[in-house]
Design a protein around this motif. Structure first.
Motif, PDB file in Angstrom:
ATOM      1  N   GLU A   1      -2.543  10.666   0.330  1.00 14.15           N
ATOM      2  CA  GLU A   1      -3.245  10.245   0.331  1.00 14.15           C
ATOM      3  C   GLU A   1      -4.060   8.499   1.195  1.00 14.15           C
ATOM      4  O   GLU A   1      -5.217   9.149   1.371  1.00 14.15           O
ATOM      5  CB  GLU A   1      -3.072   8.783  -0.516  1.00 14.15           C
ATOM      6  CG  GLU A   1      -4.222   7.807  -1.580  1.00 14.15           C
ATOM      7  CD  GLU A   1      -4.542   6.326  -0.191  1.00 14.15           C
ATOM      8  OE1 GLU A   1      -6.240   5.604  -1.012  1.00 14.15           O
ATOM      9  OE2 GLU A   1      -4.232   5.803  -0.020  1.00 14.15           O
ATOM     10  N   ASP A   2      -2.920   8.515   2.194  1.00 10.31           N
ATOM     11  CA  ASP A   2      -3.695   7.056   3.275  1.00 10.31           C
ATOM     12  C   ASP A   2      -3.439   7.703   4.440  1.00 10.31           C
ATOM     13  O   ASP A   2      -3.598   7.388   5.322  1.00 10.31           O
ATOM     14  CB  ASP A   2      -1.992   6.296   3.400  1.00 10.31           C
ATOM     15  CG  ASP A   2      -3.155   4.922   3.046  1.00 10.31           C
ATOM     16  OD1 ASP A   2      -4.179   5.025   3.515  1.00 10.31           O
ATOM     17  OD2 ASP A   2      -2.429   3.791   3.016  1.00 10.31           O
TER      18      ASP A   2
ATOM     19  N   ASP B   1       0.034  -1.093  -0.249  1.00 14.37           N
ATOM     20  CA  ASP B   1      -0.125  -0.132  -0.174  1.00 14.37           C
ATOM     21  C   ASP B   1       0.724   1.381  -0.040  1.00 14.37           C
ATOM     22  O   ASP B   1       0.555   2.034   0.923  1.00 14.37           O
ATOM     23  CB  ASP B   1      -0.767   0.353   1.548  1.00 14.37           C
ATOM     24  CG  ASP B   1      -1.675   0.881   1.589  1.00 14.37           C
ATOM     25  OD1 ASP B   1      -1.784   2.317   0.177  1.00 14.37           O
ATOM     26  OD2 ASP B   1      -2.814   1.196   1.793  1.00 14.37           O
TER      27      ASP B   1
ATOM     28  N   TRP C   1      -3.737  -5.517   4.528  1.00 16.93           N
ATOM     29  CA  TRP C   1      -4.324  -4.525   4.549  1.00 16.93           C
ATOM     30  C   TRP C   1      -4.223  -3.359   5.830  1.00 16.93           C
ATOM     31  O   TRP C   1      -5.062  -3.926   6.815  1.00 16.93           O
ATOM     32  CB  TRP C   1      -5.337  -3.720   3.183  1.00 16.93           C
ATOM     33  CG  TRP C   1      -5.966  -2.815   2.944  1.00 16.93           C
ATOM     34  CD1 TRP C   1      -5.692  -1.815   2.414  1.00 16.93           C
ATOM     35  CD2 TRP C   1      -6.809  -2.724   3.857  1.00 16.93           C
ATOM     36  NE1 TRP C   1      -6.251  -0.692   2.524  1.00 16.93           N
ATOM     37  CE2 TRP C   1      -6.963  -0.575   3.395  1.00 16.93           C
ATOM     38  CE3 TRP C   1      -7.734  -1.664   5.232  1.00 16.93           C
ATOM     39  CZ2 TRP C   1      -7.936   0.497   3.444  1.00 16.93           C
ATOM     40  CZ3 TRP C   1      -8.793  -1.172   5.416  1.00 16.93           C
ATOM     41  CH2 TRP C   1      -8.872  -0.052   4.356  1.00 16.93           C
ATOM     42  N   HIS C   2      -3.385  -2.167   5.776  1.00 18.08           N
ATOM     43  CA  HIS C   2      -3.565  -1.500   7.234  1.00 18.08           C
ATOM     44  C   HIS C   2      -2.918  -1.565   7.962  1.00 18.08           C
ATOM     45  O   HIS C   2      -3.325  -2.366   8.947  1.00 18.08           O
ATOM     46  CB  HIS C   2      -5.065  -0.345   6.623  1.00 18.08           C
ATOM     47  CG  HIS C   2      -5.041   1.031   6.307  1.00 18.08           C
ATOM     48  ND1 HIS C   2      -5.926   1.673   6.105  1.00 18.08           N
ATOM     49  CD2 HIS C   2      -3.988   0.830   5.379  1.00 18.08           C
ATOM     50  CE1 HIS C   2      -5.672   1.978   4.332  1.00 18.08           C
ATOM     51  NE2 HIS C   2      -4.246   2.436   4.365  1.00 18.08           N
TER      52      HIS C   2
HETATM   53 ZN    ZN Z   1      -3.937   2.778   2.765  1.00 18.09          ZN
END
Ligand code: ZN
Ligand code: AHN
Length: 333
Positions: free
Chosen positions: A180-181, A148, A303-304
């Motif tokens: 973005e994150d 990511d 993810w995350h």
């Molecule tokens: Zn992300």
């Protein structure tokens, strides 16, 4: 001896199609419509993987940290080394909790004078919170963001390296979006706030790097390095950029990447392509991992989480995405 002969014979059959020149290779093809010979570079997945690893080496690339600025300098340097005209958009953006984030979109332009262009983009920052980690004690730990974040950048740096040796017919812009994150975390139980993701692309879409910027379409990469990744048609891309989307999937499948590029509709996701489309009015396709089988998230198990690391990256996936991009952009006339 027998196996060597066999391997050699197999290599020989590939020779007419793939020619080696120095540390790059390419394939020659005749365009069926125009009869014009086109040369398409061969994507080097080891090289892309090394760019992914180089980003991971900085640690989490969270805005307002030293590692983030060091990585920005590295990305700028690489794009310059690969012959792009580089523009850095530095600005301060407000995070979901009001924190001012020093952010930097990094843009590499190839043949900026051409009107016919394609935009390739991805985010380069990594998330400040592992808020989807199975273990709650990690929910405020920054993630390494290798799939990511770093995977898309790794693919595009290798594309840039190939662009430098031989340019396609059209102009190309590569954009690494920042921030973005930094979106609102899952653990926040205060008032929900909209538009907290994709802050860098929101900024660029309101302030493109050249006045009246235009391009045929954009391709956004997000989580393009995971083992056995699957890219379904993303719902928003399907509604707003379907012709470019179909072209990409058709090319990928022609190249034999049908295990990655699935001919089926996935879900609709909040990502940079939404703002690029809604604010800058550029149709933009999101190539994003969608995993309908994962118990942890539809973007895959890591993810995350604190497991979004180099161990979960597969060169085969990077190759499928990178070669598809090269085939698509070198076929544009
Ligand atoms: Zn992300
Ligand atoms: C959602 O959380 C729904 N979208 C965020 C998109 C994203 C985050 N891509 C990478 N990280």
């Amino acid at each position: 001896m027998k196996t060597i002969t066999k391997a050699f014979a197999m290599a020989m059959t590939l020779l007419p199609a793939v020619m080696s020149c120095g540390n790059t290779s390419q394939k020659q093809e005749t365009d069926s419509e125009s009869n014009v010979e086109i040369t398409i570079p061969t994507f080097n997945a080891d090289s892309a993987y090394n760019y992914v690893a180089a980003q991971a080496d900085f640690g989490p690339r969270v805005p307002n940290t030293e590692a983030h600025w060091q990585c920005a300098a590295f990305l700028t340097q690489q794009l310059e080394r690969f012959g792009a005209k580089v523009i850095r958009q530095e600005t301060t953006l407000a995070a979901w909790n009001g924190t001012p984030l020093r952010a930097c979109n990094i843009i590499g332009a190839y043949r900026p004078e051409l009107k016919k262009r394609v935009l390739l983009c991805t985010h380069w920052d990594s998330r400040p919170y592992a808020d989807n980690d199975p273990d709650e004690k990690n929910h405020k730990t920054p993630i390494l963001g290798v799939n990511d974040g770093a995977s898309g950048v790794g693919v595009l740096l290798e594309v840039a390296r190939q662009l430098q040796t031989q340019l396609p017919t059209i102009g190309i812009d590569i954009i690494f979006f920042d921030a973005e994150d930094y979106g609102i975390p899952q653990w926040w139980n205060g008032k929900y706030k909209d538009h907290t993701w994709c802050l860098g692309s929101q900024y660029w879409s309101r302030h493109p790097h050249t006045p009246n910027y235009n391009t045929r379409y954009g391709i956004l990469l997000d989580m393009v390095g995971g083992k056995n990744a699957t890219f379904f048609y993303e719902g928003y891309s399907q509604r707003t950029a379907s012709s470019a989307m179909k072209k990409i999937w058709k090319q990928a499948r022609k190249l034999g990447f049908e295990q990655f590029f699935i001919d089926r509709l996935g879900t609709e996701v909040t990502d940079d392509h939404i703002y690029v489309n809604e604010i800058a009015r550029i149709p933009c396709v999101d190539i994003i991992n969608y995993d309908p089988t994962s118990k942890n998230s539809s973007f895959g198990d890591t993810w995350h989480t604190i497991d979004d690391d180099l161990q979960h990256i597969d060169r085969v996936t990077l190759h499928a995405v990178g070669q598809t991009l090269l085939d698509v952009i070198y076929r544009e006339k």
